[in-house]
Design a protein around this motif. Structure first.
Motif, PDB file in Angstrom:
ATOM      1  N   GLY A 200       1.351  -1.403   0.270  1.00 48.69           N
ATOM      2  CA  GLY A 200      -0.018  -0.108  -0.104  1.00 48.69           C
ATOM      3  C   GLY A 200       0.910   1.520   0.274  1.00 48.69           C
ATOM      4  O   GLY A 200       1.396   1.451  -1.147  1.00 48.69           O
ATOM      5  N   ASP A 201       0.134   2.209   0.552  1.00 49.83           N
ATOM      6  CA  ASP A 201       1.350   3.517   1.084  1.00 49.83           C
ATOM      7  C   ASP A 201       2.586   3.340   1.489  1.00 49.83           C
ATOM      8  O   ASP A 201       3.305   4.470   1.505  1.00 49.83           O
ATOM      9  N   GLU A 202       3.599   2.192   1.723  1.00 51.25           N
ATOM     10  CA  GLU A 202       4.806   2.590   1.759  1.00 51.25           C
ATOM     11  C   GLU A 202       5.298   1.998   0.729  1.00 51.25           C
ATOM     12  O   GLU A 202       6.493   1.891   0.693  1.00 51.25           O
ATOM     13  N   LEU A 203       5.291   1.500  -0.585  1.00 47.04           N
ATOM     14  CA  LEU A 203       5.231   0.959  -1.620  1.00 47.04           C
ATOM     15  C   LEU A 203       5.908   2.411  -2.755  1.00 47.04           C
ATOM     16  O   LEU A 203       4.836   3.666  -2.656  1.00 47.04           O
ATOM     17  N   ALA A 204       7.220   2.171  -3.240  1.00 44.76           N
ATOM     18  CA  ALA A 204       7.766   3.749  -4.004  1.00 44.76           C
ATOM     19  C   ALA A 204       8.327   3.354  -5.016  1.00 44.76           C
ATOM     20  O   ALA A 204       7.577   3.846  -6.291  1.00 44.76           O
ATOM     21  N   LEU A 205       7.862   2.171  -5.801  1.00 43.01           N
ATOM     22  CA  LEU A 205       8.575   1.051  -6.704  1.00 43.01           C
ATOM     23  C   LEU A 205       8.156  -0.105  -7.207  1.00 43.01           C
ATOM     24  O   LEU A 205       9.084  -0.140  -6.004  1.00 43.01           O
ATOM     25  N   VAL A 206       7.345  -0.018  -8.356  1.00 49.40           N
ATOM     26  CA  VAL A 206       7.177  -1.334  -8.744  1.00 49.40           C
ATOM     27  C   VAL A 206       8.390  -1.198  -9.774  1.00 49.40           C
ATOM     28  O   VAL A 206       9.013  -0.611 -10.808  1.00 49.40           O
ATOM     29  N   LEU A 207       9.845  -2.072  -9.664  1.00 49.90           N
ATOM     30  CA  LEU A 207      11.263  -2.271 -10.702  1.00 49.90           C
ATOM     31  C   LEU A 207      11.188  -4.107 -11.030  1.00 49.90           C
ATOM     32  O   LEU A 207      11.442  -4.670 -10.222  1.00 49.90           O
TER      33      LEU A 207
ATOM     34  N   GLY B 256       0.515  -0.317  -9.844  1.00 48.76           N
ATOM     35  CA  GLY B 256       1.004   0.553  -8.678  1.00 48.76           C
ATOM     36  C   GLY B 256       1.192   1.537  -9.012  1.00 48.76           C
ATOM     37  O   GLY B 256       1.211   2.247  -8.057  1.00 48.76           O
ATOM     38  N   HIS B 257       0.413   2.051  -9.524  1.00 45.77           N
ATOM     39  CA  HIS B 257      -0.058   3.639  -9.338  1.00 45.77           C
ATOM     40  C   HIS B 257      -0.964   3.155  -8.911  1.00 45.77           C
ATOM     41  O   HIS B 257      -1.219   4.742  -8.295  1.00 45.77           O
ATOM     42  N   ASP B 258      -1.912   2.683  -8.638  1.00 50.22           N
ATOM     43  CA  ASP B 258      -2.926   3.248  -7.633  1.00 50.22           C
ATOM     44  C   ASP B 258      -2.723   2.434  -6.411  1.00 50.22           C
ATOM     45  O   ASP B 258      -3.300   3.290  -5.581  1.00 50.22           O
ATOM     46  N   ALA B 259      -1.606   2.097  -6.355  1.00 55.53           N
ATOM     47  CA  ALA B 259      -1.004   2.055  -4.934  1.00 55.53           C
ATOM     48  C   ALA B 259      -0.067   3.216  -4.961  1.00 55.53           C
ATOM     49  O   ALA B 259       0.402   3.580  -3.105  1.00 55.53           O
ATOM     50  N   GLY B 260      -0.149   4.524  -5.385  1.00 49.06           N
ATOM     51  CA  GLY B 260       0.769   5.929  -5.281  1.00 49.06           C
ATOM     52  C   GLY B 260       1.868   5.576  -5.515  1.00 49.06           C
ATOM     53  O   GLY B 260       2.963   6.611  -5.165  1.00 49.06           O
ATOM     54  N   ALA B 261       2.981   4.372  -6.363  1.00 45.97           N
ATOM     55  CA  ALA B 261       4.341   4.375  -6.474  1.00 45.97           C
ATOM     56  C   ALA B 261       4.592   4.894  -7.895  1.00 45.97           C
ATOM     57  O   ALA B 261       3.902   4.374  -8.577  1.00 45.97           O
TER      58      ALA B 261
END
Length: 424
Positions: A180-187, A208-213
């Protein structure tokens, strides 16, 4: 289509192949006086014959024009990289301004991390796949260390379920939602180098975008291999090497994608260099960096033209053919190779386990085969008998039937050599 494990049937498929004449565009090594069956285009593509012409052109301009080649060569070096924008954009599904070529793959991923990994006390975690290619693992770990964070806390790997070879999409989405809101990046690697699994990049990017990353992709095994729609999928960034399916030569330049939504963001940090500076004012040697709008604004140094020349030769070939035709043959020749493997498996009463997904939407030009009961000696036999393939521990061979230069008769002949290697 009903396949047959005969040379005549394979030759019939070759006679119907719209791309068959492109095989003559490539140089093949020889073993025992015969042209090899080449299955390692997922590691290093064969050399296109036209690459020498493109390199010779640069060498001649250098000899005849020296520094003036920057402006007066047949393809001036000053804007050489701009010739990639339109054809590369078609290959990766982007706008021309969203792509460029520079550096090498891991260097470009590091540069993208500068812009798109901006951890905070709350949002600092990175999702990647378990057993990613080691270079990606090292790169991510070093970036986390650079920010003073603990990789054990900041890096979250998506694991395969016990007894399974591939990662389930629902597990990726569940992990994104859980962080959730701890996610900075999906790679993640768009195509897993070991199994050949193709990830659902569109769905994962949206999650990933829905989670704000931010969401980025390593496309080392995807570019020139699968249908990509990076712009429409709203991918933030991506990078790829050019020497696998795109046949540019060993260790050659990397391609880069940055979505246009980031091109005019002055708050997005980047490492700067003069080749990314406003092109019209570059030689005024101004003290303040004014980036080119577009992916070229992430360039740092002037480009290695001798390296770009063979890449441009290959890109021009891709532009002639189009990804749709390549993918059509890719699916057909991969399915025929799969059929051949199953037929030989039955004939020799062995146990081949294809760990690449059966669903053609989740695979591309690679079948990874677990050779239960066989060892390294079988790989050595194949290599000595003109089948250039790739061995991965404990006993997996990776087979990439690249549609540009592999033939259906290659698939049949491989099956016969494989059978002899098992039965002795």
């Amino acid at each position: 289509m009903t396949y047959k494990n005969t040379r005549e049937f394979a030759q019939q498929l070759d006679s119907e192949d719209q791309l068959k004449h492109y095989r003559e565009e490539f140089l093949f090594p020889q073993v025992n006086g015969k042209q090899v069956i080449y299955f390692t285009g997922n590691s290093l593509g064969l050399q296109p014959k036209r690459a020498k012409k493109y390199v010779d052109e640069v060498m001649n301009d250098w000899a005849n024009l020296a520094v003036e080649g920057h402006f007066y060569a047949e393809k001036p070096w000053w804007d050489y990289q701009e010739r990639f924008a339109k054809p590369l954009s078609k290959i990766v599904g982007a706008l021309p301004a969203e792509v460029t070529v520079m550096n090498t793959l891991t260097v470009n991923l590091h540069l993208m991390m500068v812009s798109f990994y901006r951890p905070t006390a709350k949002r600092y975690k990175i999702i990647c796949e378990s057993k990613a290619f080691p270079s990606d693992q090292y790169m991510i770990q070093s970036q986390v260390h650079f920010h003073g964070l603990d990789p054990k806390e900041a890096i979250v790997e998506i694991e395969r379920r016990p007894g399974e070879h591939n990662i389930r999409l629902e597990d990726v989405l569940a992990k994104i939602n859980a962080i959730g809101d701890e996610l900075a990046l999906v790679l993640i690697g768009g195509v897993n180098y070991y199994t050949g699994q193709v990830f659902d990049m569109k769905t994962i990017t949206k999650a990933g975008h829905d989670a704000g990353a931010y969401v980025g992709w390593d496309l080392a095994h995807a570019a020139g291999n699968i249908k990509l729609e990076l712009h429409d999928w709203d991918v933030d960034f991506a990078a790829w090497c050019s020497y696998k399916y795109m046949n540019s030569g060993p260790g050659n330049a990397s391609g880069l994608f940055v979505h246009e939504k980031h091109h005019h963001n002055p708050d997005l940090p980047r490492f700067a260099g003069w080749w990314g500076h406003n092109k019209e004012r570059r030689f005024k040697m101004e003290p303040k960096f004014d980036p080119v709008h577009g992916a070229e604004g992430w360039q740092i140094s002037n480009l290695p033209i001798l390296s770009l020349a063979p890449y441009l030769a290959s890109v021009d070939m891709f532009d002639e053919i189009g990804m749709d035709k390549l993918i059509e043959k890719r699916d057909k020749i991969t399915a025929y190779l799969e059929f051949i493997l199953h037929e030989i498996d039955k004939e020799v009463a062995s146990t081949f386990e294809i760990i690449t997904p059966e669903n053609k939407e989740e695979r591309a030009s690679q079948l990874s085969v677990f050779l239960h009961g066989e060892g390294r000696s079988l790989f050595d036999y194949l290599m000595k008998n003109g089948v250039i393939t790739d061995w991965r521990e404990p006993n997996v061979i990776r087979l990439a039937p690249v549609p540009l230069y592999c033939s259906f008769e290659d698939m049949y002949e491989f099956g016969q050599i494989l059978k002899k290697g098992i039965t002795g």
